[in-house]
Design an enzyme around this catalytic site. Structure first.
Site, PDB file in Angstrom:
ATOM      1  N   PRO A 133       0.797  -1.140  -0.071  1.00 34.50           N
ATOM      2  CA  PRO A 133       0.199   0.031   0.051  1.00 34.50           C
ATOM      3  C   PRO A 133       0.797   1.277  -0.067  1.00 34.50           C
ATOM      4  O   PRO A 133       1.887   1.446   0.567  1.00 34.50           O
ATOM      5  CB  PRO A 133      -0.866   0.037   1.352  1.00 34.50           C
ATOM      6  CG  PRO A 133       0.220  -0.699   2.121  1.00 34.50           C
ATOM      7  CD  PRO A 133       0.799  -1.784   1.446  1.00 34.50           C
ATOM      8  N   CYS A 193       0.327  28.494 -17.826  1.00 37.25           N
ATOM      9  CA  CYS A 193      -0.183  28.931 -18.985  1.00 37.25           C
ATOM     10  C   CYS A 193      -0.640  27.672 -19.972  1.00 37.25           C
ATOM     11  O   CYS A 193      -0.055  27.203 -20.973  1.00 37.25           O
ATOM     12  CB  CYS A 193       0.924  29.806 -20.002  1.00 37.25           C
ATOM     13  SG  CYS A 193       1.379  31.239 -19.242  1.00 37.25           S
TER      14      CYS A 193
END
Length: 491
Positions: free
Chosen positions: A331, A418
Site C-alpha cells: 500500500p 499557461c
C-alpha cells in the site's frame, strides 16, 4: 435566459456531484483524522490553523497529519497480520515509496513496523540516507540500470522485483560477478482487469510491466514468459528465487480483482514448485487500494481488504494442498493519500456562462438556457498536482480560512500555468462569496502530487509540512528561485 441560484444542482455538474447540504462541513473519509474547524471557522490540523501555516510556510503548501500517517500504516500492518496469522504467521507490508517519499517518512515507516518499496536509484538513496536496514527494502522498475542493481546489492536489499526475462539474466550475471546471489521476485501479469484509468491499470497484457502468464509468449513452444523466467531463475547461480509478485493497478475499491489475482498466482506457484522441484517461499500481492478523492468514493478499511484476501489465500492453499507462502502487500496511496491536503491562496476569479447539454436540461432549438461556471484561480496548479491532467483525476475543495453562509456556486479550481488544461479541481461547489485572499484546501493530495511535481513555468515546488500535537515542521523544504537558477549553467 435564466441563471442558476440557490441550492439547485447545476446542469453543468457531473452526475455524481451533489450540492452539499453544508458547504463548511468536512466530508469523511477525504480528510485526515485531526482536521477540523476551530471556533473562528478555520481549518486546523494537528492543532495548527491554516492561517498560522500560511504565515509560517507560505502557499502552496502540502500539509500532512503525521499521526494520521502513522495510524494508517499501523492499521494495514495490524489488520493483515491478524487476518493472515493462521495462514502464514502474518504479512510483510511494504510502503510504496513512489507515492510520496522523504527521509522522515522512511523513519515513520520503519518505526511502525513496515518495510519500504522503492522504484529507482534515487528512492534507494533516500532509503539509505534515512538508515533503514537493506533487508527491509525492495526495488521495483521495468528498466533498472546496472548502477541501480549494484546499489541494491551494495545495500543488501531484501528483494529485487524482476520485470522481464532479459533483466533476470542481467541481475543474475551482475550478482554472480560479485560472488553473490540476488534475492529476486518475478513480477507477473495475471491478466486481471482493474476497473481504473488505463494508465494505472497494470495487470493486463498490453503494457510495459511484468512477465506474461499466457502460454506461447516465448521462443520455447508452450511456455509462458513467466514459466520460462521461473526455470531460468531457479537454474541461475546468481539468483535466489524468493517467489512471485503482481500488481493489478491503482485506485481500486472492490476486492474481487485482488482475490482473483491471488488465486491465479497461487495456482501458478504450486504448479511451478512441483514441476521444477523448487520452493518459492514468498508471494507479493501488490497494492492499489483506493482512497476518497470526492464524496462519492467509498474506500474499504484495511481490515476488510485483509479479511477478503486472507479468505481466498486460505481456501486456495487448502484446495491445492500446499503450505501458504509468506504474503506481502504494497500500500502507498492508501496510507499517505488522505493524510495530506494542499493549501492554496485564491487569486483571480471569473464567471463564464455555458450552454447546458441537451441531456442535462438544455434545449435543442438553439435557445439554450445558460448556466454560470466560476473559475477560481489559486497560486499553484498542475506543477503541484499533475493527476487531473494525466489521469482525468477528480478532487474536491473547501473554503479553509473561514466559514460561509453564502449559496453554493459550481466552481472550477484552476492553477496559474499557461495551459487551459491546468485544472486542480474540475467541478466543486464553493460558496458564492469566495474572494481573493481566501485559503482553499484540496484533500487527498498526499500521494502522487508532490512526487509528480514539476517546475513548469519556473514555479518552485512547494514544501511539505508535517503537523502533530500542535507542532509543525518542514519535512521537505519548498524550493526557491535560487534553487532553480543554480542549475542554469549559462551565466
Amino acid at each position: 435566459m435564466s441563471v442558476q441560484t440557490g441550492n439547485t444542482a447545476s446542469p453543468l455538474a457531473p452526475e455524481w456531484l451533489a450540492v452539499p447540504a453544508d458547504l463548511n462541513a468536512l466530508q469523511e473519509p477525504m480528510w485526515a483524522g485531526s482536521v477540523q474547524r476551530n471556533d473562528l471557522g478555520e481549518l486546523t490540523v494537528g492543532g495548527r490553523s491554516v492561517s498560522e501555516l500560511k504565515q509560517q510556510f507560505g502557499t502552496p503548501l502540502f500539509v500532512m497529519d503525521e499521526a494520521d500517517f502513522r495510524a494508517r500504516a499501523r492499521a494495514f500492518k495490524d489488520s493483515f497480520d491478524a487476518a493472515f496469522a493462521d495462514i502464514c504467521g502474518g504479512v510483510d507490508v511494504y510502503y510504496a515509496g513512489k507515492s510520496f517519499l522523504c527521509s522522515a517518512v522512511v523513519k515513520w515507516v520503519e518505526e511502525e513496523g513496515l518495510c519500504l518499496d522503492t522504484a529507482s536509484g534515487g528512492e534507494l538513496a533516500v532509503a539509505a540516507r534515512a538508515g533503514i536496514a537493506g533487508e527491509r527494502v525492495a526495488l521495483h522498475g521495468n528498466n533498472k540500470s546496472d548502477a541501480e542493481l549494484n546499489r541494491a546489492l551494495d545495500m543488501g536489499l531484501g528483494r529485487i522485483v524482476v520485470d522481464s526475462l532479459s533483466e533476470l539474466v542481467r541481475v543474475g550475471d551482475i550478482a554472480q560477478s560479485r560472488g553473490e546471489q540476488a534475492k529476486v521476485m518475478l513480477r507477473l501479469t495475471p491478466g486481471v482487469h482493474a476497473h481504473t484509468h488505463e494508465f494505472i491499470a497494470t495487470a493486463h497484457e498490453d503494457q510495459k510491466f511484468g512477465l506474461s502468464m499466457a502460454a506461447d509468449t516465448t521462443e520455447q513452444a508452450g511456455l509462458s514468459a513467466a514459466e520460462e523466467a521461473v526455470a531460468a531463475a531457479s537454474a541461475h547461480p546468481g539468483i535466489d528465487l524468493l517467489g512471485l509478485h503482481c500488481h493489478i493497478g491503482s485506485q481500486i475499491f472492490e476486492p474481487d480483482g485482488f482475490a482473483l489475482a491471488a488465486e491465479k498466482l497461487l495456482r501458478f506457484l504450486a504448479a511451478m514448485q512441483e514441476k521444477y522441484s523448487i520452493v518459492m517461499p514468498e508471494l507479493d500481492l501488490g497494492g492499489g487500494y483506493g482512497i476518497a478523492y470526492t464524496p462519492v468514493d467509498t474506500p474499504r478499511p484495511a481490515a476488510d481488504i485483509a479479511t477478503a484476501m486472507a479468505a481466498v489465500v486460505r481456501s486456495t492453499c487448502a484446495e491445492l494442498g500446499i503450505e501458504s507462502p509468506r504474503i506481502s502487500i504494497e500500500p502507498g496511496r492508501a496510507i499517505v493519500g488522505s493524510t495530506t491536503f494542499t493549501l492554496y491562496e485564491v487569486g483571480t476569479l471569473k464567471t463564464v456562462r455555458v450552454d447546458a447539454p441537451a441531456a442535462s436540461g438544455g434545449r435543442e432549438d438553439g435557445n439554450n438556457v445558460t448556466y454560470p461556471r466560476r473559475y477560481v484561480s489559486v497560486d499553484g496548479g498542475m506543477s503541484d498536482n499533475a493527476r487531473p491532467v494525466l489521469y482525468d483525476a477528480d478532487y474536491s475543495a473547501i473554503l479553509a480560512s473561514r466559514t460561509s453562509a453564502a449559496a453554493p456556486q459550481l466552481s472550477r479550481v484552476v492553477g496559474k500555468h499557461c495551459e487551459s488544461g491546468d485544472i486542480v479541481v474540475r467541478d466543486v461547489y464553493l460558496p458564492e462569496d469566495v474572494a481573493a485572499g481566501d485559503l482553499l484546501a484540496v484533500p487527498g493530495t498526499g500521494a502522487y502530487c508532490w512526487a509528480l511535481s514539476s517546475n513548469y513555468n519556473y514555479l518552485a515546488r512547494p514544501g511539505v509540512v508535517a503537523v502533530r500535537d500542535g507542532s509543525a515542521r518542514l519535512i521537505v523544504r519548498g524550493e526557491t528561485e535560487e534553487d532553480l537558477l543554480n542549475r542554469d549553467m549559462g551565466v
